[in-house]
Design a protein around this motif. Structure first.
Motif, PDB file in Angstrom:
ATOM      1  N   PRO A 279     156.083  89.729  -1.749  1.00  0.00           N
ATOM      2  CA  PRO A 279     156.797  88.450  -1.814  1.00  0.00           C
ATOM      3  C   PRO A 279     157.589  88.291  -3.111  1.00  0.00           C
ATOM      4  N   GLU A 280     156.977  88.729  -4.223  1.00  0.00           N
ATOM      5  CA  GLU A 280     157.646  88.592  -5.530  1.00  0.00           C
ATOM      6  C   GLU A 280     158.967  89.340  -5.561  1.00  0.00           C
ATOM      7  N   LYS A 281     158.949  90.543  -5.008  1.00  0.00           N
ATOM      8  CA  LYS A 281     160.174  91.385  -5.021  1.00  0.00           C
ATOM      9  C   LYS A 281     161.326  90.692  -4.285  1.00  0.00           C
ATOM     10  N   LEU A 282     161.006  90.026  -3.161  1.00  0.00           N
ATOM     11  CA  LEU A 282     162.059  89.424  -2.342  1.00  0.00           C
ATOM     12  C   LEU A 282     162.517  88.069  -2.870  1.00  0.00           C
ATOM     13  N   LEU A 283     161.609  87.326  -3.530  1.00  0.00           N
ATOM     14  CA  LEU A 283     161.954  85.977  -3.999  1.00  0.00           C
ATOM     15  C   LEU A 283     162.613  85.972  -5.382  1.00  0.00           C
ATOM     16  N   THR A 284     162.190  86.888  -6.248  1.00  0.00           N
ATOM     17  CA  THR A 284     162.656  86.849  -7.643  1.00  0.00           C
ATOM     18  C   THR A 284     164.177  86.900  -7.797  1.00  0.00           C
ATOM     19  N   PRO A 285     164.919  87.774  -7.058  1.00  0.00           N
ATOM     20  CA  PRO A 285     166.385  87.776  -7.242  1.00  0.00           C
ATOM     21  C   PRO A 285     167.030  86.416  -6.997  1.00  0.00           C
ATOM     22  N   SER A 286     166.464  85.611  -6.064  1.00  0.00           N
ATOM     23  CA  SER A 286     167.043  84.297  -5.771  1.00  0.00           C
ATOM     24  C   SER A 286     166.567  83.215  -6.734  1.00  0.00           C
ATOM     25  N   PHE A 287     165.303  83.281  -7.139  1.00  0.00           N
ATOM     26  CA  PHE A 287     164.716  82.136  -7.847  1.00  0.00           C
ATOM     27  C   PHE A 287     164.244  82.435  -9.269  1.00  0.00           C
ATOM     28  N   GLY A 288     164.211  83.715  -9.653  1.00  0.00           N
ATOM     29  CA  GLY A 288     163.676  84.050 -10.977  1.00  0.00           C
ATOM     30  C   GLY A 288     162.156  84.069 -10.952  1.00  0.00           C
ATOM     31  N   GLY A 289     161.552  84.682 -11.955  1.00  0.00           N
ATOM     32  CA  GLY A 289     160.105  84.913 -11.972  1.00  0.00           C
ATOM     33  C   GLY A 289     159.266  83.651 -11.996  1.00  0.00           C
ATOM     34  N   GLU A 290     159.632  82.710 -12.875  1.00  0.00           N
ATOM     35  CA  GLU A 290     158.829  81.503 -13.046  1.00  0.00           C
ATOM     36  C   GLU A 290     158.812  80.655 -11.771  1.00  0.00           C
ATOM     37  N   MET A 291     160.006  80.436 -11.203  1.00  0.00           N
ATOM     38  CA  MET A 291     160.126  79.623  -9.998  1.00  0.00           C
ATOM     39  C   MET A 291     159.437  80.309  -8.808  1.00  0.00           C
ATOM     40  N   THR A 292     159.490  81.646  -8.787  1.00  0.00           N
ATOM     41  CA  THR A 292     158.815  82.399  -7.715  1.00  0.00           C
ATOM     42  C   THR A 292     157.320  82.107  -7.728  1.00  0.00           C
ATOM     43  N   THR A 293     156.724  82.070  -8.929  1.00  0.00           N
ATOM     44  CA  THR A 293     155.295  81.755  -9.050  1.00  0.00           C
ATOM     45  C   THR A 293     155.011  80.349  -8.520  1.00  0.00           C
ATOM     46  N   VAL A 294     155.871  79.395  -8.882  1.00  0.00           N
ATOM     47  CA  VAL A 294     155.713  78.013  -8.413  1.00  0.00           C
ATOM     48  C   VAL A 294     155.779  77.963  -6.887  1.00  0.00           C
ATOM     49  N   ILE A 295     156.782  78.671  -6.318  1.00  0.00           N
ATOM     50  CA  ILE A 295     156.969  78.684  -4.856  1.00  0.00           C
ATOM     51  C   ILE A 295     155.736  79.265  -4.168  1.00  0.00           C
ATOM     52  N   LEU A 296     155.221  80.372  -4.697  1.00  0.00           N
ATOM     53  CA  LEU A 296     154.069  81.013  -4.047  1.00  0.00           C
ATOM     54  C   LEU A 296     152.807  80.148  -4.140  1.00  0.00           C
ATOM     55  N   ASN A 297     152.655  79.419  -5.243  1.00  0.00           N
ATOM     56  CA  ASN A 297     151.500  78.502  -5.343  1.00  0.00           C
ATOM     57  C   ASN A 297     151.625  77.356  -4.359  1.00  0.00           C
ATOM     58  N   ARG A 298     152.855  76.853  -4.222  1.00  0.00           N
ATOM     59  CA  ARG A 298     153.090  75.757  -3.274  1.00  0.00           C
ATOM     60  C   ARG A 298     152.874  76.243  -1.839  1.00  0.00           C
ATOM     61  N   LEU A 299     153.297  77.485  -1.612  1.00  0.00           N
ATOM     62  CA  LEU A 299     153.129  78.100  -0.295  1.00  0.00           C
ATOM     63  C   LEU A 299     151.649  78.133   0.087  1.00  0.00           C
ATOM     64  N   LYS A 300     150.811  78.509  -0.876  1.00  0.00           N
ATOM     65  CA  LYS A 300     149.372  78.611  -0.592  1.00  0.00           C
ATOM     66  C   LYS A 300     148.772  77.245  -0.292  1.00  0.00           C
ATOM     67  N   SER A 301     149.137  76.241  -1.079  1.00  0.00           N
ATOM     68  CA  SER A 301     148.538  74.923  -0.813  1.00  0.00           C
ATOM     69  C   SER A 301     149.050  74.352   0.511  1.00  0.00           C
ATOM     70  N   ASN A 302     150.327  74.610   0.839  1.00  0.00           N
ATOM     71  CA  ASN A 302     150.850  74.154   2.135  1.00  0.00           C
ATOM     72  C   ASN A 302     150.189  74.883   3.301  1.00  0.00           C
ATOM     73  N   ALA A 303     149.919  76.174   3.126  1.00  0.00           N
ATOM     74  CA  ALA A 303     149.286  76.958   4.195  1.00  0.00           C
ATOM     75  C   ALA A 303     147.900  76.389   4.518  1.00  0.00           C
ATOM     76  N   VAL A 304     147.170  75.962   3.498  1.00  0.00           N
ATOM     77  CA  VAL A 304     145.844  75.372   3.720  1.00  0.00           C
ATOM     78  C   VAL A 304     145.972  74.028   4.441  1.00  0.00           C
ATOM     79  N   LEU A 305     146.949  73.213   4.043  1.00  0.00           N
ATOM     80  CA  LEU A 305     147.197  71.931   4.735  1.00  0.00           C
ATOM     81  C   LEU A 305     147.513  72.158   6.207  1.00  0.00           C
ATOM     82  N   ILE A 306     148.364  73.167   6.460  1.00  0.00           N
ATOM     83  CA  ILE A 306     148.759  73.488   7.840  1.00  0.00           C
ATOM     84  C   ILE A 306     147.536  73.914   8.655  1.00  0.00           C
ATOM     85  N   ALA A 307     146.719  74.803   8.077  1.00  0.00           N
ATOM     86  CA  ALA A 307     145.527  75.295   8.787  1.00  0.00           C
ATOM     87  C   ALA A 307     144.595  74.139   9.142  1.00  0.00           C
TER      88      ALA A 307
END
Length: 374
Positions: A279-307
């Motif tokens: 995921p990091e490899k594909l997201l970083t060119p668009s969002f940069g390293g820091e924002m990629t980390t934020v996105i992936l953390n948000r992704l995890k919390s949203n995935a739990v809400l969805i489940a």
């Protein structure tokens, strides 16, 4: 009360259906991995078919993999405490005797079964719309019933995905685009076998509908707004998240993988030419390293809400699911699909953890008194 039971390892049965040619259906490599993990963690585990699962018996005929003979062999086993449902195909699950057996397991006073049924795409979107926190993650989705509704939706979004309600691995998905500048403004891309796709253009809604109907082949379809996802080297990708319940019975993300679409493909599924990436490899060119980390953390919390929301709305006990989420160019998250029989993740660290969680959650289940859902 529960600490008295904690030491006892539950008997886990992996449920599938029989097959006249090869004993039983399903991903046998996956079943072997489950057997091995069970053995390593000291859990009795076997594979059982719906026909052999006789809940009123004391013993059951099931299968185990013999590592010396490198073959599956049939033995007698004790009745399971927990049934892990891995019936591989919707058409098997729809059979009356199979559904009856699953219902018997759900109703049973002491045996647990989790993930009793496949999900239906349309219902998933309806379930997620019921909850305020998950509603924002769902693209606009409607049933594909007639050309008039299709035309209205196309005027709103200009890009629509048409998907079978009970699809698998990207089969049957079409992309419909509307370009008012073109002499034939309707452009339908049909994902064909392997690496081919067919593009059909027309100026007439009636001709377009006829072509879509032919592809639908009497299968129920949904139409969904086409989100402009962020790309990697001009290719679409989505993030595949595996969410499972832990040994404490709580939903947690086991891992996140990414699937990059094949060149000029309309979906990212590996059977359709997609590839597995980080995921990091594909997201970083668009969002940069820091924002990629934020996105992936948000992704995890949203995935739990969805489940949690899917489990609540389904009315059944679930223990795992995989889901496909996309990130648009603004970094917003979108839910596309969830699967109650997740395919195995090829990423080794995710794979190991996912197998262990099957047994940790089974242990958690037998430490609860069972109160049937119904």
């Amino acid at each position: 009360m529960s600490h008295l039971l904690t030491d006892r390892r539950p008997v886990v049965a992996v449920l599938t259906v029989g097959d006249p040619v090869c004993l039983f259906r399903g991903n046998k490599a996956n079943f072997k991995d489950i057997m091995k993990t069970g053995k390593d963690l000291d859990f009795p585990v076997y594979v059982v078919t719906t026909r052999d699962l006789k809940l009123s018996s004391k013993r059951i005929r099931g299968y185990q993999f013999d590592t010396d003979d490198k073959a599956w062999s049939k033995h007698w086993f004790p009745l399971p405490d927990v049934i892990y449902n891995r019936i591989p195909h919707r058409e098997d699950e729809r059979k009356r005797n199979v559904r009856q057996k699953i219902n018997e397991c759900i109703e049973h006073k002491s045996i647990y079964i989790y993930n009793p049924y496949f999900f239906n795409k349309r219902k998933l979107f309806e379930w997620l719309k019921r909850n305020r926190s998950t509603r924002a993650l769902v693209p606009d989705t409607k049933r594909l019933l007639d050309p008039k509704k299709l035309s209205t939706m196309l005027q709103t979004y200009e890009r629509l995905y048409l998907k079978p309600e009970s699809g698998k691995a990207g089969k049957g998905i079409m992309l419909l685009q509307y370009d008012p500048e073109h002499e034939k403004p309707f452009r339908l891309t049909i994902q064909g076998q392997k690496y081919r796709h067919i593009v059909y253009r027309t100026a007439k809604l009636s001709a377009l509908w006829k072509r879509i109907k032919k592809e639908m082949n009497n299968t129920p379809y949904i139409m969904q707004e086409g989100i402009q996802l962020t790309t990697y080297r001009d290719r679409n990708f989505d993030l595949r998240v595996l969410v499972q319940k832990t040994g404490k019975g709580a939903w947690m993300v086991t891992g996140v993988g990414a699937r990059l679409a094949g060149l000029k493909r309309i979906t990212t599924h590996v059977p359709q030419g997609g590839s597995i990436e980080s995921p990091e490899k594909l997201l970083t060119p668009s969002f940069g390293g820091e924002m990629t980390t934020v996105i992936l953390n948000r992704l995890k919390s949203n995935a739990v809400l969805i489940a949690k929301q899917i489990e609540k709305a389904s009315g059944h006990m679930l223990g795992e699911m995989s889901m496909d989420l996309g990130i648009d160019i603004e970094g917003n998250m979108w839910f596309f699909e969830a699967n109650s029989k997740p395919m195995k993740f090829d990423e080794p660290q995710i794979r190991k953890k996912s197998l262990e969680r099957i047994f940790q959650y089974s242990q958690h289940l037998v430490n609860q008194p069972k109160n049937p859902v119904h």
